[in-house]
Design a protein around this motif. Structure first.
Motif: not given
Length: 317
Positions: A113, A117-118, A120-121, A124, A193, A197
């Protein structure tokens, strides 16, 4: 005798024995000995006539708990210092193998996750790690020293600080189990997480392979020990949430004792991981083969001690 009749005939006695286990310290040795003899007799009968039944598992666990209380104050030999890590911890790990699997899956999914998340952003990681840390790392990458964060301070002081912090984190993961296993899982999720990231951030900056060699040089042991600590917390929390045939208090105490044994067993692992991070990780100039060898040796140890050896030990005995 049918199993249901066997249970009905003895259930009140077994409940009284749960109380004896809880108050063993204030119970006379004669009473403990009589209770243990009676209980093991019932266990032998159950093993003979209902070998696959839950009542057999219950009686075996209750007998073990009473046995431990009887011999708790027995003077230990010095060899216990060795057998604790060579027998007791691996055996407890085997008994908590489901909790270990749950802990690993929670951590693995949370890493995924964090990575997604990182990916896509790009910002993040600033939410997770903070602007100051990210900006410092970007500056280090621009200076051609992406892993300079591991080169701050003296080696010995860094080793001590890292080791104490890692042990503190592991005990937090474990103690979270007091608030149910869900809280231990949540703490694992947070750390997973963060790792996902963090690692993805370095790949986005074009220094992924170098970051993996540095991070996993010590992280193989460190992350593995955190996952094991999570299993300890889940074991304690599940003792409260899912007491089974025990009273909730007895089940919680059993889970707590099992979890505490597991968590104490991780302390040497964190010490070694802290030593590697304090003295080895900073040397990014070392050959890739040397650093990769340390990583693979650490991984081999983790797989041996936490997976293969507990199963082998349990099969043997």
């Amino acid at each position: 005798m049918k199993e249901v009749s066997f249970i009905r005939r003895h259930i009140d006695k077994w409940r009284e024995m749960e109380t004896v286990v809880e108050n063993a310290a204030a119970t006379s040795p004669d009473v403990l000995a009589d209770a243990y003899t009676d209980l093991t007799s019932d266990l032998a009968f159950a093993q003979t006539h209902y070998p696959q039944s839950r009542i057999t598992v219950y009686l075996n666990n209750l007998s073990s708990a009473l046995h431990n209380e009887i011999y708790r104050n027995k003077r230990e030999k010095w060899s216990r210092l060795i057998t604790y890590w060579t027998r007791e911890v691996p055996q407890t790990i085997y008994e908590a193998r489901k909790e270990l699997l749950y802990s690993f899956l929670i951590f693995a999914v949370s890493v995924l996750i964090g990575a997604v998340s990182q990916y896509n952003d790009a910002d993040f990681c600033r939410i997770i790690l903070g602007n100051e840390y990210v900006d410092m790392t970007l500056q280090n990458i621009e200076n051609g020293e992406p892993m300079a964060v591991y080169d701050g301070g003296g080696e010995t002081s860094m080793f001590l600080q890292i080791t104490m912090n890692n042990i503190r984190v592991s005990f937090i993961v474990f103690v979270m189990g007091v608030l149910t296993s869900i809280m231990s899982g949540y703490f694992l999720f947070q750390n997973g997480v963060m790792l996902g990231s963090f690692q993805t951030f370095f790949f986005q900056q074009g220094v992924g392979p170098e970051s993996m060699l540095a991070i996993w040089l010590h992280g193989t042991l460190e992350i593995s020990a955190i996952i094991v600590a999570g299993a300890a917390g889940i074991a304690m929390g599940n003792g409260w949430l899912f007491p089974g045939t025990y009273s909730r208090l007895v089940s919680f105490r059993r889970g707590a004792k099992r979890g505490l044994k597991i968590i104490i067993g991780t302390v040497p692992i964190f010490i070694i991981a802290g030593f590697i991070e304090g003295f080895f990780t900073r040397h990014t100039e070392w050959p890739t083969a040397v650093r990769l060898t340390v990583i693979l040796c650490s991984l081999a140890f983790v797989l041996f001690y936490y997976l293969w050896y507990p199963r082998k030990l349990n099969t043997k005995y």
